[in-house]
Design a protein around this motif. Structure first.
Motif, mmCIF file in Angstrom:
data_model
loop_
_atom_site.group_PDB
_atom_site.id
_atom_site.type_symbol
_atom_site.label_atom_id
_atom_site.label_comp_id
_atom_site.label_asym_id
_atom_site.label_seq_id
_atom_site.Cartn_x
_atom_site.Cartn_y
_atom_site.Cartn_z
ATOM 1 N N SER A 8 26.938 30.238 81.008
ATOM 2 C CA SER A 8 28.382 29.977 81.035
ATOM 3 C C SER A 8 28.880 29.691 82.446
ATOM 4 O O SER A 8 29.797 28.903 82.635
ATOM 5 C CB SER A 8 29.165 31.147 80.424
ATOM 6 N N ASP A 11 27.661 26.074 83.338
ATOM 7 C CA ASP A 11 28.086 25.049 82.363
ATOM 8 C C ASP A 11 26.911 24.391 81.648
ATOM 9 O O ASP A 11 26.974 23.224 81.278
ATOM 10 C CB ASP A 11 28.965 23.976 83.025
ATOM 11 N N GLU A 12 25.834 25.143 81.452
ATOM 12 C CA GLU A 12 24.693 24.622 80.700
ATOM 13 C C GLU A 12 24.856 24.959 79.222
ATOM 14 O O GLU A 12 25.484 25.947 78.866
ATOM 15 C CB GLU A 12 23.391 25.238 81.216
ATOM 16 N N THR A 13 24.280 24.151 78.381
ATOM 17 C CA THR A 13 24.299 24.367 76.942
ATOM 18 C C THR A 13 22.886 24.696 76.484
ATOM 19 O O THR A 13 21.933 24.032 76.896
ATOM 20 C CB THR A 13 24.788 23.090 76.219
ATOM 21 N N THR A 15 19.434 24.818 74.452
ATOM 22 C CA THR A 15 18.672 23.764 73.806
ATOM 23 C C THR A 15 17.613 24.382 72.906
ATOM 24 O O THR A 15 16.928 25.335 73.318
ATOM 25 C CB THR A 15 17.970 22.887 74.871
ATOM 26 N N HIS A 73 29.685 27.119 67.008
ATOM 27 C CA HIS A 73 28.250 26.998 66.770
ATOM 28 C C HIS A 73 27.589 28.361 66.957
ATOM 29 O O HIS A 73 28.043 29.189 67.752
ATOM 30 C CB HIS A 73 27.625 25.989 67.733
ATOM 31 N N MET A 97 27.929 30.869 70.032
ATOM 32 C CA MET A 97 27.548 30.095 71.224
ATOM 33 C C MET A 97 28.145 30.672 72.512
ATOM 34 O O MET A 97 27.431 30.840 73.507
ATOM 35 C CB MET A 97 27.981 28.633 71.060
ATOM 36 N N THR A 98 29.441 30.984 72.500
ATOM 37 C CA THR A 98 30.093 31.503 73.712
ATOM 38 C C THR A 98 29.430 32.789 74.189
ATOM 39 O O THR A 98 29.160 32.963 75.378
ATOM 40 C CB THR A 98 31.594 31.747 73.451
ATOM 41 N N THR A 101 25.871 32.130 75.731
ATOM 42 C CA THR A 101 25.884 31.550 77.085
ATOM 43 C C THR A 101 26.322 32.559 78.141
ATOM 44 O O THR A 101 25.989 32.398 79.312
ATOM 45 C CB THR A 101 26.766 30.287 77.163
#
Length: 123
Positions: A8, A11-13, A15, A73, A97-98, A101
């Motif tokens: 977080s 700012d990576e998501t 995978t 997600h 998701m939040t 991260t």
């Protein structure tokens, strides 16, 4: 060594198919997932302290059947735990998701993964 930042903060998501390092303990009591764990490599006498790594298996659409309702997600991940010397067990967990991260940073394939693959193959 530099402090590992959470996804977080960078700012990576996440995978699918990638390993992530758990940066802090998660949960409470018996079901707590700890940031670090002990692992005895196959054929080794030494017990190692290892960072907990989570492998992302899937990223599921919001409100998907089977993972519970979430307006965002959901990340489905697995981790490995040594049940007994020479025996590894696989566990699954899901996070919005939040939350995922915030809890993880970049990771790497853990040393016990090769032992688990060999165990699963019957070696």
């Amino acid at each position: 060594m530099a402090e590992i930042q959470s996804l977080s903060k960078t700012d990576e998501t996440p995978t699918r198919g990638t390993w992530y390092r758990l940066l802090s303990d998660y949960g409470e009591g018996v079901g707590m997932l700890t940031r670090a764990h002990r692992y005895q490599p196959s054929g080794g006498a030494e017990v190692l302290e290892s960072d907990r790594m989570l492998l992302v298996l899937a990223i599921v659409e919001p409100a998907s059947y089977g993972v519970g309702y979430s307006p965002e997600h959901t990340v489905v991940a697995m981790w490995l735990e040594q049940a007994a010397p020479g025996r590894l067990s696989q566990h699954h967990i899901s996070f919005p998701m939040t939350q995922f991260t915030e809890l993880v940073g970049p990771g790497e394939e853990p040393p016990e993964y090769a032992d688990w693959q060999a165990q699963a193959a019957g070696d």
